[in-house]
Design a protein around this motif. Structure first.
Motif, short mmCIF file in Angstrom:
data_model
loop_
_atom_site.label_atom_id
_atom_site.label_comp_id
_atom_site.label_asym_id
_atom_site.label_seq_id
_atom_site.Cartn_x
_atom_site.Cartn_y
_atom_site.Cartn_z
N PRO A 14 39.59 76.35 68.61
CA PRO A 14 40.36 77.13 67.66
C PRO A 14 39.53 77.42 66.40
O PRO A 14 38.91 76.51 65.84
N ILE A 15 39.49 78.72 65.98
CA ILE A 15 38.76 79.10 64.76
C ILE A 15 39.75 79.81 63.84
O ILE A 15 40.43 80.76 64.23
N PHE A 16 39.83 79.31 62.63
CA PHE A 16 40.71 79.86 61.60
C PHE A 16 39.86 80.37 60.46
O PHE A 16 38.77 79.84 60.21
N ALA A 52 43.09 79.67 68.95
CA ALA A 52 44.06 79.31 67.91
C ALA A 52 45.45 79.83 68.30
O ALA A 52 46.46 79.15 68.09
N ARG A 53 45.47 81.04 68.85
CA ARG A 53 46.76 81.62 69.25
C ARG A 53 47.42 80.79 70.34
O ARG A 53 48.62 80.50 70.31
N LYS A 54 46.60 80.37 71.35
CA LYS A 54 47.14 79.54 72.44
C LYS A 54 47.61 78.18 71.91
O LYS A 54 48.65 77.66 72.32
N LEU A 55 46.81 77.62 71.02
CA LEU A 55 47.10 76.28 70.53
C LEU A 55 48.36 76.25 69.67
O LEU A 55 49.23 75.39 69.84
N VAL A 56 48.48 77.21 68.74
CA VAL A 56 49.56 77.18 67.75
C VAL A 56 50.75 78.02 68.19
O VAL A 56 51.89 77.79 67.75
N GLY A 57 50.50 79.05 69.05
CA GLY A 57 51.61 79.81 69.60
C GLY A 57 51.91 81.11 68.86
O GLY A 57 52.70 81.93 69.32
N TYR A 58 51.28 81.28 67.69
CA TYR A 58 51.50 82.50 66.92
C TYR A 58 50.50 83.58 67.35
O TYR A 58 49.31 83.30 67.49
N GLY A 113 36.56 78.07 59.68
CA GLY A 113 36.31 76.75 60.26
C GLY A 113 36.47 76.76 61.76
O GLY A 113 37.38 77.39 62.29
N ILE A 114 35.56 76.06 62.43
CA ILE A 114 35.67 75.86 63.88
C ILE A 114 36.31 74.49 64.09
O ILE A 114 35.80 73.48 63.61
N GLY A 115 37.43 74.48 64.79
CA GLY A 115 38.20 73.26 64.92
C GLY A 115 38.11 72.62 66.29
O GLY A 115 37.46 73.11 67.21
N GLN A 116 38.80 71.51 66.39
CA GLN A 116 38.92 70.78 67.67
C GLN A 116 40.32 70.19 67.71
O GLN A 116 40.76 69.54 66.75
N ASP A 117 41.02 70.42 68.82
CA ASP A 117 42.36 69.86 68.98
C ASP A 117 42.22 68.38 69.35
O ASP A 117 41.77 68.03 70.45
#
Length: 847
Positions: free
Chosen positions: A111-113, A128-134, A206-210
């Motif tokens: 996920p990148i925000f 990010a869209r898949k992870l958060v749903g928005y 930022g490049i994230g990690q779930d």
């Protein structure tokens, strides 16, 4: 077109001649941009200039290039608008790079925000869209912190973004995002400043990690540790405490805040164990783990508790050693129980003997030592029958021992033992089979008069669970086994392959417990956990073992229940030990009575029932002193109990019990303090001896002596008067109170006769008795009496000499008569001769 420089010619491919006078918009701008470009030019012709305007040009070769332009109004010398001129920049490559960069971001597997300088979302990739749903259009332009961060983290996330907007980037920052469905997910992010081509900060990306799953796993691991039914401790590489679960808190008394960061060894280990515990920790920090290590911890209250621990190396996700953790077992109770059992046996008021399966002595208590005369060193390992039983009894004693070795016990068996001094003594014994925790016969123990219980000994998520010193079982939502550690394998006998996927209840629980165990599992699968649940498991060999377990719900990273896991404790031996201890007490050949801290009866064995007449049901929970002790003894018995409840034990205490039939019994008792596994006093237990007959005999003996028609004197082994009957009182004039405890020789014998009388007493105290011994006594009135006495040795029930007693005869008058007779003969007026039986002259008067 009226201006077209060389760079424009090279860039677009048209020469100056080819463009001059042509319409810029219609001929060189793509149709989709003609309106917007025309608008910019029109505004500039009205004096409104435009900076950094992006638009496309079509090259002579038909290629599209992107231009960044400043549209500036041109004026003549009179200030009249005469056209528009712009200095451009070819940004085709830059836009291509940005598109590639955007594509990489959008298709990234993480996920990148991104936010602009106002904190509004401007980057939101597919992950990010898949992870958060928005969707993209639902978040773009929205404030990241206000809309998607939980309240408790808004300040912290805002601070990280603010720092990044100032160029101070943050690595590995954890923060939560709220999904469209309201689920909280944990994200690990690097907050990096975004800059434009001039180096100005234009936002944060930022490049994230779930890490939701990882954190859920860590939480479950921590919960498993924290709720385990065993104390779990952990230290970092400096030996400072960093794991301290609920059981450790309850056991040691310190809460987590009091121990975290403190040195385990320096602050909680006794000085005599600090070196060895430090060595175990050091080895574990080098990767060398230790199993079944015993060490003490000091509780907050200052008590010492004993722990059995597996010291396991802890490693980070990169395999680096980060500390030591261990699952322990509180063995204080077991050790205290062993010590109490040994103390009860050793201090019992009855001889207790034990032999192993070869008939060799392995138990020999103090009473046995006193009774038989042999020390422990002289009997241990010797054959009981061959060394200490008289020849005529060896066969029957061997038979009794052999039967007990086969499980056939014998009660009230009489057999003789030969003392060290060669005296034969008779022992009434219960021959009881001794078994180990597996039920195997390991010997025979017998209590002669005094009996207590016996002692036997009790014996630790991935690697930690598998090497734990305690059995750990786990099942999935269908009740099928999915966790089965090494200790469980050793305990039950089944390998992992033999149990995995099988139903725990159907395959390994006895029929009578299947319903209750299934109910506990079902409740745990609904989130209702159970602590300290006892249930049986059937071993591979068909044996039944008892387990004490905490049934803990297992959940996945989303909080969904996926099964049940529990850290257990094998209590088979403890239960077997308690049963054997109770059996030994209940079948003892001596009355055993116990009370709790309130003086209420909680131990009353069969011998006590037979002796006193009350059944167990009739006495349990009743006040021993108020209901069964005569009033004249209630105060003294209560004092003995109170002292024992303070830890001051009393040996050979005599007190009366009232039987159900109203008869008064005399009991000789050892009042021993009872303690639980933590060393706390929980009551008093005593092994007794019915001495009613003995006391009655002693009273009859005393009555006979006191009312005898002859003076009877007695001294103890120090020569002090302890018997002085009524006839002696009348004869000598001193009352019993005046002579008791006084030296017979020094106080009542004339000086010239003291040495001779002392010699007779000394010989009698050595076992050499004297008959018809004449000695003088001085009466209270100063008259010298002549006494003829038999000096007889007195012995106690063990044959030890305890004094001298003599039945006397007052020969004062007879001696006076004899002297008068002698004087008459000697002064007679006629010659008088006399001879003895051999003709020797023994009379020859003056005449």
């Amino acid at each position: 077109v009226n201006v077209w420089n060389q760079c424009a010619s090279r860039l677009v491919g048209y020469s100056t001649a080819e463009v001059m006078g042509h319409s810029l918009v219609i001929e060189f701008i793509t149709k989709d941009y003609q309106a917007s470009v025309q608008s910019v030019l029109d505004r500039a012709l009205e004096g409104m200039e435009t900076a950094n305007f992006e638009f496309p040009l079509i090259t002579k070769d038909g290629a599209r290039i992107e231009i960044l332009l400043n549209a500036t109004t041109r004026r003549n010398e009179h200030g009249k608008v005469i056209g528009v001129v712009g200095i451009g920049q070819d940004i085709t490559a830059r836009l291509t790079q940005e598109r590639e960069y955007s594509k990489l971001i959008d298709n990234a597997n993480a996920p990148i925000f991104g936010v602009d300088t106002q904190g509004r979302v401007n980057v939101w990739n597919k992950c990010a869209r898949k992870l958060v749903g928005y969707a993209l259009d639902e978040v773009m332009g929205q404030n990241l912190v206000s809309e998607f961060i939980t309240k408790e983290y808004k300040d912290a996330v805002s601070a990280v973004l603010d720092k990044a907007l100032k160029g101070q980037e943050t690595a590995n920052f954890e923060f939560p995002l709220i999904t469209k469905h309201g689920v909280k997910i944990e994200v690990l992010l690097n907050a990096t400043a975004r800059r434009d081509e001039q180096g100005n900060v234009i936002g944060v990306v930022g490049i994230g990690q779930d890490i939701t799953g990882r954190i859920a796993q860590e939480r479950e691991y921590s919960k498993l540790i924290d709720t385990a039914n065993a104390p779990i401790f952990g230290v970092d590489t400096q030996g400072r405490v960093n794991v301290w679960n609920q059981c450790a808190r309850r056991l040691v008394g310190y809460n987590t805040s009091e121990v975290m960061g403190c040195s385990l060894v320096q602050e909680f280990i006794t000085e005599d164990y600090q070196e060895s515990v430090q060595a175990v920790l050091d080895r574990a920090l080098e990767g060398v783990e230790t199993a079944n290590f015993e060490f003490p911890l000091i509780t907050k209250a200052g008590a010492r508790i004993d722990i059995l621990l597996n010291a396991t190396t802890r490693r980070s996700e990169h395999g680096k050693v980060i500390g030591v953790v261990g699952i322990g077992q509180d063995i204080t109770g077991r050790i205290a129980q062993e010590r109490e059992y040994s103390k009860l046996i050793d201090s019992a008021n009855a001889p207790i003997f034990g032999v192993d399966t070869q008939g060799r002595v392995n138990i020999w208590n103090q009473c046995a030592m006193k009774l038989v005369g042999y020390s422990i060193d002289e009997v241990m390992g010797k054959n009981l029958v061959q060394e200490f039983i008289t020849k005529e009894y060896r066969a029957v004693v061997s038979t009794v021992l052999d039967e007990a070795m086969n499980g056939q016990e014998t009660a009230n068996f009489e057999f003789p033992l030969i003392t060290k001094h060669g005296v034969r003594i008779e022992v009434l014994l219960n021959a009881t089979t001794r078994r180990n925790e597996q039920g195997n016969i390991i010997g025979v123990v017998g209590i002669g008069q005094d009996i207590t219980g016996r002692i036997a000994q009790e014996r630790e998520y991935s690697k930690l669970i598998d090497t734990a010193n305690a059995p750990i079982f786990g099942v999935d939502t269908k009740g099928q086994v999915n966790v089965w550690n090494q200790c469980a394998r050793k305990l039950v006998g089944y390998t992992t392959e033999e149990v995995m996927g099988h139903s725990l209840v159907q395959g390994f629980i006895s029929n009578d417990y299947q319903a209750s165990v299934q109910a506990v599992l079902d409740r745990a699968l609904y989130g209702e956990e159970t602590a300290n649940f006892e249930f049986p498991l059937m071993t591979k060999a068909g044996a039944r073992i008892e387990i004490l377990l905490n049934a803990t719900t297992r959940r996945d990273e989303h909080g969904i229940i996926i099964g049940v896991v529990g850290i257990g404790q094998d209590i088979t031996f403890r239960i077997a030990q308690e049963r054997e201890y109770s059996k030994l007490i209940d079948h003892a050949n001596a009355p055993i009575i116990g009370v709790n801290t309130h003086g209420k009866v909680n131990v009353w064995n069969k011998c006590a029932s037979r002796l006193v007449g009350y059944s167990t049901d009739e006495v349990m929970g009743h006040q021993l002193v108020e209901e069964f002790i005569t009033k004249d003894y209630q105060a003294s018995v209560q004092t003995v109990l109170d002292k024992a409840l303070d830890g001051i034990e009393t040996a050979n205490f005599e007190f009366p019990l009232m039987t159900k039939a109203g008869v008064r019994l005399e009991v000789l008792l050892n009042a021993t303090t009872r303690r639980d596994e933590k060393g706390d006093i929980i009551g008093v237990v005593g092994i007794g001896q019915d001495i009613t007959g003995r006391i009655a005999q002693e009273r009859e003996y005393s009555k006979l002596i006191d009312s005898a028609n002859a003076p009877i004197f007695g001294v103890d082994n120090k020569g002090k008067v302890n018997i002085w009957n009524q006839c002696a009182v009348k004869l000598v004039g001193y009352t019993t109170e005046e002579v008791m405890g006084q030296s017979l020789v020094r106080e009542f014998i004339t000086p010239q006769h003291r040495a001779r009388v002392q010699s007779v007493i000394d010989r009698a105290l050595a076992g050499d008795e004297t008959t018809n011994f004449e000695f003088p006594l001085m009466t209270k009135g100063g008259v010298l009496l002549e006494v003829l006495l038999n000096a007889t040795t007195r012995r106690n029930e063990q044959g030890s000499i305890i004094g001298v007693v003599g039945i006397g005869q007052d020969i004062t008058a007879r001696l006076a008569q004899e002297r008068e007779y002698t004087r008459l003969i000697d002064t007679a007026n006629a010659p008088i001769f006399g001879v003895d039986a051999q003709g020797g002259v023994n009379v020859w008067n003056q005449c």
